[in-house]
Scaffold this active site. Structure first.
Site, PDB file in Angstrom:
ATOM      1  N   LYS A 275       0.858  -1.183   0.000  1.00  0.00           N
ATOM      2  CA  LYS A 275       0.000   0.000   0.000  1.00  0.00           C
ATOM      3  C   LYS A 275       0.892   1.230   0.000  1.00  0.00           C
ATOM      4  CE  LYS A 275      -3.470   2.400   2.735  1.00  0.00           C
ATOM      5  NZ  LYS A 275      -4.419   2.307   3.836  1.00  0.00           N
TER       6      LYS A 275
ATOM      7  N   LYS B 206      -2.035  -1.552  -3.987  1.00  0.00           N
ATOM      8  CA  LYS B 206      -2.888  -0.379  -3.873  1.00  0.00           C
ATOM      9  C   LYS B 206      -2.058   0.887  -3.977  1.00  0.00           C
ATOM     10  CE  LYS B 206      -5.815   2.082  -0.688  1.00  0.00           C
ATOM     11  NZ  LYS B 206      -6.243   2.267   0.658  1.00  0.00           N
TER      12      LYS B 206
END
Ligand code: PBG
Ligand code: ZN
Length: 333
Positions: free
Chosen positions: A203, A256
């Site tokens: 992320k 992400k």
């Protein structure tokens, strides 16, 4: 596959033969996206009685607990079966205790979905502290620093409380080292050996989260998230993050954001046989909304193309705010 001088070429070979008409093109279609690939984010806000429209993401609403079932039913009727729940609590404190309260907004949402839909849907819950802490950070502070190991215990408590409410899958998004291990151990100790962990493995600290932070009221009040979220400048380090989650026992890995990180999705796909999720974030959504709202691009076509690119890069499943629209598009096809 390489072409050399002995390979047949034009005019024997004509690639346009394979594109002659829609039926031929459909037969030879390499990438297919399906409504079954999507996970739809749902925001549930404590202390409201009617749904609130987001200021930053046109078409996305925050629901009161009493409006949750109707919203999910509408998506269910479009064919969607997986939902990730984000909570917006009415109170915050230093330790983010509303995140692991038995009667927290996410816990109640999970229970309500379980009661109505049984095993017909997959209930996924985001495990983080940022919506719940006064600092707005994903971990808790010791002095001015986000303390890794102090945060682990709380993240594990959140995950167990979600599992206890009936969550099928917990998705830790705090980017603390060891969070998957801590959560796996705590779940197993509490008897939740079948609760799935989907790690937000790689992320990144991204500019594309700002619409989400408005919706969820989770922007950090001081500083940024760069001491725990990945830098978008580093590719090898992102692979290490994924490896770490795998070593800690994660069941599904995630990259992400998705769209500006398609290269990484491909690298992770080639590196592991675990299921791979990609999160097309609020900024991806907002950009298409803004451009199509001004008539610069066609929303439906752009969404179809963008989500297909994520699957083509190698993702198995996609978290996307466009899920309703794309499900309608796919139904029409
Ligand atoms: C919180 C969280 C964020 C998102 C998902 N979980 C925001 C952040 O890390 O600041 C981003 C989602 C989006 O932008 O769509 N840990
Ligand atoms: Zn967070």
């Amino acid at each position: 596959m390489t072409l050399d001088k002995s390979s047949p070429g034009f005019p024997k070979v004509r690639l346009r033969r394979l594109r002659k008409n829609p039926a031929i093109r459909q037969l030879l279609q390499e990438t297919r996206i399906s409504v079954k690939d999507f996970i739809y984010p749902v925001f549930v806000k404590e202390g409201i009685t009617t749904a609130e429209e987001s200021q930053t993401m046109a078409g996305i609403r925050k629901f009161p607990l009493s409006g949750l079932i109707e919203e999910v039913q509408e998506c269910y009727d479009l064919g969607m079966r997986a939902f990730i729940i984000f909570g917006i609590p009415s109170s915050k404190d230093e330790r983010g205790s509303s995140a692991f309260s038995k009667h927290g907004i996410v816990q109640q949402s999970i229970e309500s979905l379980r009661k109505t839909f049984g095993d017909q849907i997959v209930v996924i819950s985001d495990v983080c502290l940022c919506q719940y802490t006064l600092s707005g950070h994903c971990g808790i502070l010791r002095g001015r620093r986000v303390d890794n190991d102090l945060s682990l215990d709380l993240l594990a408590r959140i995950a167990v409380s979600h599992a206890n409410s009936g969550s099928d899958m917990v998705a830790p998004s705090a980017m603390m080292d060891g969070q998957v291990k801590a959560i796996r151990e705590a779940l197993d100790e509490s008897g939740f050996t079948d609760t799935i962990i989907m790690g937000y493995s790689a992320k990144h600290s991204s500019s594309l989260y700002s619409p989400f932070r408005e919706i969820s009221a989770s922007a950090p009040s001081l500083g940024d998230r760069k001491s725990y979220q990945m830098s978008f400048l580093n590719h090898r380090e992102a692979l290490r993050e994924v490896m770490m989650d795998i070593q800690e026992g994660v069941d599904i890995v995630m990259v992400k954001p998705a769209v500006p990180y398609l290269d990484l999705i491909r690298r992770v796909r080639d590196m592991t046989n675990l299921p791979l999720c990609a999160y097309s974030v609020s900024g991806d959504y907002a950009m298409i909304k803004a451009a199509s709202g001004q008539g610069l691009i066609d929303e439906k076509q752009a969404v179809h193309e963008m989500l297909t690119s994520i699957k083509r890069a190698g993702a198995d499943i996609l978290i996307t705010y466009h899920a309703k629209l794309i499900s309608q598009i796919l139904q029409e096809e």
